[in-house]
Design a protein around this motif. Structure first.
Motif, PDB file in Angstrom:
ATOM      1  N   ARG A   1       0.829  -1.211   0.000  1.00  0.00           N
ATOM      2  CA  ARG A   1       0.000   0.000   0.000  1.00  0.00           C
ATOM      3  C   ARG A   1       0.859   1.256   0.000  1.00  0.00           C
ATOM      4  O   ARG A   1       0.603   2.195  -0.774  1.00  0.00           O
ATOM      5  N   TRP A   2       1.898   1.284   0.829  1.00  0.00           N
ATOM      6  CA  TRP A   2       2.688   2.505   0.939  1.00  0.00           C
ATOM      7  C   TRP A   2       3.637   2.670  -0.235  1.00  0.00           C
ATOM      8  O   TRP A   2       3.971   3.801  -0.612  1.00  0.00           O
ATOM      9  N   HIS A   3       4.048   1.556  -0.856  1.00  0.00           N
ATOM     10  CA  HIS A   3       4.739   1.686  -2.148  1.00  0.00           C
ATOM     11  C   HIS A   3       3.851   2.444  -3.138  1.00  0.00           C
ATOM     12  O   HIS A   3       4.303   3.375  -3.828  1.00  0.00           O
ATOM     13  N   LYS A   4       2.601   2.039  -3.227  1.00  0.00           N
ATOM     14  CA  LYS A   4       1.683   2.633  -4.198  1.00  0.00           C
ATOM     15  C   LYS A   4       1.382   4.090  -3.873  1.00  0.00           C
ATOM     16  O   LYS A   4       1.227   4.923  -4.786  1.00  0.00           O
ATOM     17  N   GLN A   5       1.309   4.415  -2.585  1.00  0.00           N
ATOM     18  CA  GLN A   5       1.042   5.804  -2.221  1.00  0.00           C
ATOM     19  C   GLN A   5       2.214   6.704  -2.607  1.00  0.00           C
ATOM     20  O   GLN A   5       2.018   7.840  -3.040  1.00  0.00           O
ATOM     21  N   PHE A   6       3.430   6.192  -2.446  1.00  0.00           N
ATOM     22  CA  PHE A   6       4.587   6.951  -2.925  1.00  0.00           C
ATOM     23  C   PHE A   6       4.519   7.145  -4.438  1.00  0.00           C
ATOM     24  O   PHE A   6       4.787   8.242  -4.948  1.00  0.00           O
TER      25      PHE A   6
ATOM     26  N   TYR B   1       9.722  -3.161  11.583  1.00  0.00           N
ATOM     27  CA  TYR B   1       8.476  -2.454  11.887  1.00  0.00           C
ATOM     28  C   TYR B   1       8.712  -0.965  12.072  1.00  0.00           C
ATOM     29  O   TYR B   1       7.870  -0.138  11.665  1.00  0.00           O
ATOM     30  N   ARG B   2       9.841  -0.595  12.649  1.00  0.00           N
ATOM     31  CA  ARG B   2      10.129   0.825  12.837  1.00  0.00           C
ATOM     32  C   ARG B   2      10.398   1.507  11.501  1.00  0.00           C
ATOM     33  O   ARG B   2       9.950   2.636  11.269  1.00  0.00           O
ATOM     34  N   VAL B   3      11.107   0.821  10.598  1.00  0.00           N
ATOM     35  CA  VAL B   3      11.335   1.395   9.270  1.00  0.00           C
ATOM     36  C   VAL B   3      10.018   1.524   8.513  1.00  0.00           C
ATOM     37  O   VAL B   3       9.747   2.553   7.877  1.00  0.00           O
ATOM     38  N   LEU B   4       9.172   0.494   8.577  1.00  0.00           N
ATOM     39  CA  LEU B   4       7.884   0.558   7.886  1.00  0.00           C
ATOM     40  C   LEU B   4       7.037   1.704   8.418  1.00  0.00           C
ATOM     41  O   LEU B   4       6.350   2.400   7.647  1.00  0.00           O
TER      42      LEU B   4
ATOM     43  N   LYS C   1       5.744   4.740   6.159  1.00  0.00           N
ATOM     44  CA  LYS C   1       4.327   5.097   6.057  1.00  0.00           C
ATOM     45  C   LYS C   1       4.121   6.586   6.327  1.00  0.00           C
ATOM     46  O   LYS C   1       3.420   7.279   5.560  1.00  0.00           O
ATOM     47  N   LEU C   2       4.717   7.094   7.407  1.00  0.00           N
ATOM     48  CA  LEU C   2       4.560   8.510   7.733  1.00  0.00           C
ATOM     49  C   LEU C   2       5.159   9.388   6.633  1.00  0.00           C
ATOM     50  O   LEU C   2       4.582  10.423   6.265  1.00  0.00           O
ATOM     51  N   THR C   3       6.277   8.959   6.076  1.00  0.00           N
ATOM     52  CA  THR C   3       6.910   9.714   4.997  1.00  0.00           C
ATOM     53  C   THR C   3       6.025   9.729   3.755  1.00  0.00           C
ATOM     54  O   THR C   3       5.901  10.761   3.075  1.00  0.00           O
ATOM     55  N   ALA C   4       5.392   8.601   3.457  1.00  0.00           N
ATOM     56  CA  ALA C   4       4.483   8.546   2.312  1.00  0.00           C
ATOM     57  C   ALA C   4       3.306   9.495   2.504  1.00  0.00           C
ATOM     58  O   ALA C   4       2.903  10.209   1.572  1.00  0.00           O
ATOM     59  N   LEU C   5       2.748   9.515   3.696  1.00  0.00           N
ATOM     60  CA  LEU C   5       1.646  10.437   3.968  1.00  0.00           C
ATOM     61  C   LEU C   5       2.086  11.878   3.731  1.00  0.00           C
ATOM     62  O   LEU C   5       1.346  12.682   3.152  1.00  0.00           O
TER      63      LEU C   5
END
Length: 354
Positions: A169-174, A301-304, A308-312
């Motif tokens: 999901r976060w790949h796609k949001q980027f 998990y910390r990197v993910l 995620k926050l970076t993608a947002l």
């Protein structure tokens, strides 16, 4: 647009009053106030007679997707009413768009403080700060201890493959954000971080009810001392998934003394590095003791979570470039996102252990 004009856009006050009269009985006092610190869904404070209530609805023009599914949020909170989880008392849910033009629900209003930018004076001592961290972890543990089947949430999500879907999901949001933002500036580290995540997805993970956005400013501490969480809010991203991702998300919004300067000070509070607040490592230890769930693959998990926050934030930047937002924080993402990518790389490289 003034606050009153905006309220008129999102609520038909007369139609809502008729609905409340039918459902709750007549009231001599009726007032509506918009909560300015609301997040993706709109939050309105209602006075109905001697009852203080909160109404939650999607933002105007939002599509009926899971990102703004307020009835889903109501469903999970309503299911948790008789559990140990500190959720507000639910009152009504309505899917009749003739009332205010959208789905909405109503809950009782909790009283206390949300710790967003600073701590209240009554908590400004080492003992209270320690307790704030302990409360956060203990209340998260109660969420993860819920038996979904026992409360009717067994069909609330698909825990198998949850983390794979999050990474995808976060790949796609980027990708969506970069379609526009890459013309302004590139962030080459994002591709490297994404590849690292793909290579390090855990083979399996524990299953639990997860909140999806559990952090300090999504809980309310009651007005008394010592600190006690009286309400957990913003359940719109809750599902059945991986509890370790909830814990990692909490850690992303927590600073230790000696941490590097925050990459995104607009979103990550800086006061938890004061004397008395538990360290991230101490939060993890308390969580493991409370749940019996080890924070295995913690670096992943910390990197993910940072990814995620970076993608947002990159999505915020696209909206700014397209003229679809007037939030003064969004233009800052031109520089904040590269700083956040550096943050994720430091975790990958072992420079920011818990």
């Amino acid at each position: 647009m003034s606050n009153n004009d905006y309220i008129e856009r999102i609520v038909d006050e007369e139609a809502l009053a008729e609905y409340l009269t039918e459902e709750l009985g007549e009231a001599t006092e009726y007032d509506i106030e918009r909560h300015q610190a609301g997040h993706s869904n709109e939050t309105l404070f209602l006075t109905w007679g001697d009852e203080d209530l909160v109404l939650r609805r999607p933002p105007p023009g939002a599509k009926a997707d899971t990102a703004h599914d307020v009835l889903r949020e109501y469903h999970v909170m309503d299911a948790l009413q008789e559990t140990d989880v500190r959720v507000p008392t639910t009152v009504l849910a309505c899917e009749d768009h003739d009332v205010i033009g959208s789905d909405f629900y109503i809950m009782e209003r909790s009283k206390g403080d949300v710790l967003r930018d600073d701590e209240p004076d009554r908590f400004a001592d080492p003992e209270s700060r320690q307790r704030i961290g302990e409360e956060l972890v203990d209340r998260l543990a109660e969420i993860h201890a819920v038996d979904p089947e026992a409360v009717g949430l067994e069909e609330f999500g698909r825990p198998e493959g949850y983390i794979d879907r999050q990474v995808d999901r976060w790949h796609k949001q980027f990708d969506w954000a970069f379609d526009v933002t890459a013309d302004e500036r590139e962030v080459p580290e994002i591709e490297e971080i994404g590849a690292w995540l793909d290579d390090n997805v855990p083979d399996d993970h524990p299953h639990a009810l997860v909140h999806g956005d559990y952090k300090l400013d999504n809980v309310m501490f009651g007005p008394e001392e010592p600190p006690e969480i009286v309400g957990i809010f913003d359940w719109e991203l809750s599902t059945l998934g991986d509890p370790r991702f909830d814990l990692a998300w909490l850690l992303t919004y927590w600073r230790d003394a000696g941490d590097a300067e925050p990459a995104i000070p607009e979103l990550v509070p800086t006061f938890t590095d004061r004397e008395g607040y538990p360290t991230k490592g101490e939060l993890v230890e308390r969580y493991e003791a409370a749940t019996g769930i080890e924070f295995e693959h913690g670096r992943f998990y910390r990197v993910l979570s940072v990814y995620k926050l970076t993608a947002l934030c990159e999505m915020f930047f696209r909206r700014h470039l397209e003229g679809n937002a007037d939030n003064p924080m969004y233009p800052k993402m031109r520089h904040r996102v590269p700083a956040m990518a550096d943050w994720a790389m430091r975790i990958i490289d072992g420079e920011e252990p818990i």
